[in-house]
Structures are given as C-alpha cells and as structure tokens.
Design a protein around this motif. Structure first.
Motif, short mmCIF file in Angstrom:
data_model
loop_
_atom_site.label_atom_id
_atom_site.label_comp_id
_atom_site.label_asym_id
_atom_site.label_seq_id
_atom_site.Cartn_x
_atom_site.Cartn_y
_atom_site.Cartn_z
N THR A 13 0.82 -1.22 0.00
CA THR A 13 0.00 0.00 0.00
C THR A 13 0.85 1.26 0.00
O THR A 13 0.50 2.26 -0.64
CB THR A 13 -0.95 0.01 1.22
OG1 THR A 13 -1.88 -1.07 1.08
CG2 THR A 13 -1.70 1.32 1.34
N ILE A 14 1.99 1.23 0.71
CA ILE A 14 2.83 2.44 0.78
C ILE A 14 4.04 2.34 -0.17
O ILE A 14 5.00 3.10 -0.04
CB ILE A 14 3.29 2.75 2.22
CG1 ILE A 14 4.21 1.66 2.77
CG2 ILE A 14 2.10 2.97 3.13
CD1 ILE A 14 4.99 2.09 4.01
N ALA A 15 3.99 1.41 -1.13
CA ALA A 15 5.14 1.18 -2.02
C ALA A 15 5.17 2.18 -3.16
O ALA A 15 5.01 1.81 -4.33
CB ALA A 15 5.14 -0.25 -2.52
N TRP A 16 5.35 3.43 -2.82
CA TRP A 16 5.66 4.41 -3.87
C TRP A 16 6.63 5.42 -3.30
O TRP A 16 6.60 5.76 -2.14
CB TRP A 16 4.40 5.04 -4.45
CG TRP A 16 3.78 6.21 -3.74
CD1 TRP A 16 3.90 7.53 -4.08
CD2 TRP A 16 2.92 6.18 -2.58
NE1 TRP A 16 3.17 8.31 -3.22
CE2 TRP A 16 2.56 7.51 -2.30
CE3 TRP A 16 2.43 5.15 -1.76
CZ2 TRP A 16 1.74 7.85 -1.22
CZ3 TRP A 16 1.61 5.48 -0.70
CH2 TRP A 16 1.27 6.82 -0.44
N GLY A 17 7.57 5.87 -4.17
CA GLY A 17 8.63 6.77 -3.72
C GLY A 17 9.94 6.01 -3.56
O GLY A 17 10.17 4.98 -4.18
N ASN A 18 10.80 6.54 -2.70
CA ASN A 18 12.12 5.98 -2.45
C ASN A 18 12.01 4.60 -1.80
O ASN A 18 11.34 4.42 -0.79
CB ASN A 18 12.88 6.95 -1.54
CG ASN A 18 14.24 6.45 -1.14
OD1 ASN A 18 14.34 5.61 -0.27
ND2 ASN A 18 15.27 6.95 -1.78
N ARG A 19 12.69 3.61 -2.40
CA ARG A 19 12.51 2.22 -1.92
C ARG A 19 13.02 2.04 -0.49
O ARG A 19 12.44 1.29 0.29
CB ARG A 19 13.24 1.25 -2.86
CG ARG A 19 12.60 1.21 -4.24
CD ARG A 19 13.41 0.37 -5.19
NE ARG A 19 13.01 -1.03 -5.10
CZ ARG A 19 13.84 -2.04 -5.29
NH1 ARG A 19 15.12 -1.82 -5.51
NH2 ARG A 19 13.41 -3.28 -5.23
N GLN A 75 -9.71 6.58 0.53
CA GLN A 75 -10.00 5.70 -0.61
C GLN A 75 -8.94 5.76 -1.70
O GLN A 75 -8.75 4.80 -2.45
CB GLN A 75 -11.37 6.04 -1.21
CG GLN A 75 -12.52 5.64 -0.32
CD GLN A 75 -13.82 5.50 -1.12
OE1 GLN A 75 -13.80 5.08 -2.26
NE2 GLN A 75 -14.92 5.88 -0.50
N LYS A 76 -8.23 6.89 -1.77
CA LYS A 76 -7.23 7.04 -2.85
C LYS A 76 -6.07 6.06 -2.69
O LYS A 76 -5.31 5.83 -3.64
CB LYS A 76 -6.70 8.47 -2.89
CG LYS A 76 -5.80 8.83 -1.72
CD LYS A 76 -5.39 10.30 -1.75
CE LYS A 76 -4.57 10.65 -0.51
NZ LYS A 76 -4.30 12.09 -0.39
N HIS A 77 -5.93 5.46 -1.50
CA HIS A 77 -4.80 4.57 -1.26
C HIS A 77 -5.04 3.14 -1.75
O HIS A 77 -4.17 2.29 -1.61
CB HIS A 77 -4.42 4.60 0.23
CG HIS A 77 -3.88 5.93 0.66
ND1 HIS A 77 -2.72 6.46 0.14
CD2 HIS A 77 -4.37 6.86 1.54
CE1 HIS A 77 -2.50 7.65 0.69
NE2 HIS A 77 -3.49 7.91 1.53
#
Length: 254
Positions: A49-55, A152-154
């Motif tokens: 779910t939070i896998a966006w941005g810097n790894r 909901q956007k997540h």
C-alpha cells in the motif's frame, strides 16, 4: 528483435533477478519476516500500500508499521483497541497518514471478520486473464466500514483506468509459486494467468524500449496493452516478466 529472441532475452533476466538476493532491496522483505499466512497477507498488503517513492523509505516505513503493530499484524488487526489505534496517529508515509493507517486496520478487520479474509475477497469476480473487476470489488468491500473519503485514494480502482501497480504487486507476491524463494504462492484459489504486471515508471520505460508498450501514460489502458503482449510470451505466468522489466530498469538502467 523477434518475439522468440525477446522471449529468450527476458527469460534470462527473469532467471537473473527472480531469486532470494532480490528480497533484500525490495519491500517484499516485509512479509518474508513472517510465517503465519495471515501475517504474510496483512504485512504484504500494508507494505504494498505504501510502495511508492524511495525504496529505502518504503522499507523503513513498512518496518515502522510492523513495529507499531507489535510485529504481530494479524493479532493486532483482530484484537486492537482504540488505545492501540491512537499509537498509529503519528505515522506518515508521503500522503498516507496515521488516520489512513487506522482505517486500513479497521478495513482489514472487517475483511477477516465478515468476508473470510483477503484471499477469499480477491478470489471473487476473477475474469478470464484479468483481476481488474476483482480488485475493483475488493475496494468496495474494504471500504464498507466508516471512513474518510480521502483514504479511498490509497487503493486503486482499475475500472477507473488505474494501472493499480501496488495491488498488482501484492497479488504477485501472494499468488505466484515458482519455488524460487521470492513470491509466496500461498493463495491457491487465483490462477497465475490472471495476474497483471505491476506497471510503474521503471517497468513502463523498459517495456516501451522493448516495444512491448506503445502508450505513453502508465494507466489502465497501458497495463492492458502490456498484459496482452506479456501473455504472448507466457500465457500461464505473464507477471514473471515483472522481474525482468524491473531489474532492467532499476539495476541495469536499461
């Protein structure tokens, strides 16, 4: 490049990256900390779910999520108190905040209490070679609880032309079973042939260079085009090529 040459090239890259060495630099390391099926599912779902941005930041913040749940995600989801949820208030990963985190805990509790768990919900509404309707219906079920509309956007809805990269990545983790030690293969009710590639900036750019994708945006239509072309290379396990496309983009700067 002919189709047979392209397939051979990508199959070699799948072999190169689809092994346990991949885990240490990827968010999939989070569910690999657990052995209970429900812990793997929930930790994987939250990390994806939070896998966006810097790894590095994704991995660090995913670990924080697990710490806040006492490193027992299923137990926390099923038996948390309001006091426990208050401890999540200061969590933040980009636009995903503590309020979103609490809502996700309640949504997951709803899924396990009333719908027999994540696998059961995702295994409904599967169409031939497609999880798109299934993902869309999952989102509706997940948000049957009281929630702020911003949360909901997540969870993406592929029927609104989203590539739904993070959910597709999570589904790859849970469904694929090739005994290579990366993906878990703990969900037996969903065919690998129905999975879609987690389309992001890296895999999208590589796919365009290899002429697997012509559409410029990384949206639902692009995913449909990429899926079609990957299924021509392997109709039973098209999403294995995520390892090749991602590896070529991130590790080889292809």
């Amino acid at each position: 490049m002919t189709k047979s040459v392209l397939k051979e090239f990508l199959d070699e890259k799948v072999e190169l990256y689809n092994n346990p060495n991949f885990i240490e630099s990827d968010p999939i390391q989070i569910p690999h900390q657990f052995s209970l099926k429900e812990d793997i599912e929930i930790s994987g779902f939250l990390a994806a779910t939070i896998a966006w941005g810097n790894r590095k930041m994704i991995i660090n913040n995913s670990k924080k999520m697990m710490d806040l749940m006492g490193n027992s995600p299923y137990d926390f989801v099923m038996s948390h108190s309001e006091n426990d949820l208050e401890k999540l208030e200061n969590f933040v990963h980009r636009t995903f905040n503590g309020g979103d985190f609490s809502t996700f805990i309640k949504g997951l509790q709803h899924i396990y209490t009333n719908h027999n768990g994540l696998e059961t919900v995702f295994s409904k509404n599967i169409e031939t070679n497609s999880m798109q309707k299934s993902i869309s219906e999952f989102k509706k079920t997940f948000f049957e609880i009281s929630h702020q509309s911003r949360t909901q956007k997540h969870i993406s809805d592929p029927l609104n032309n989203s590539a739904a990269k993070r959910i597709n990545m999570f589904l790859r983790w849970m469904v694929r079973n090739d005994n290579k030690g990366v993906d878990f293969g703990i969900w037996k009710t969903i065919p690998t042939s129905a999975l879609s590639c987690p389309l992001d900036v890296h895999s999208g750019n590589v796919a365009r260079k290899l002429e697997l994708l012509s559409r410029k945006q990384n949206d639902g239509k692009a995913l449909s085009e990429l899926d079609k072309n990957l299924r021509e290379l392997d109709q039973n396990d098209p999403v294995k090529y995520d390892f090749a496309l991602f590896g070529l983009g991130v590790f080889e700067k292809f």
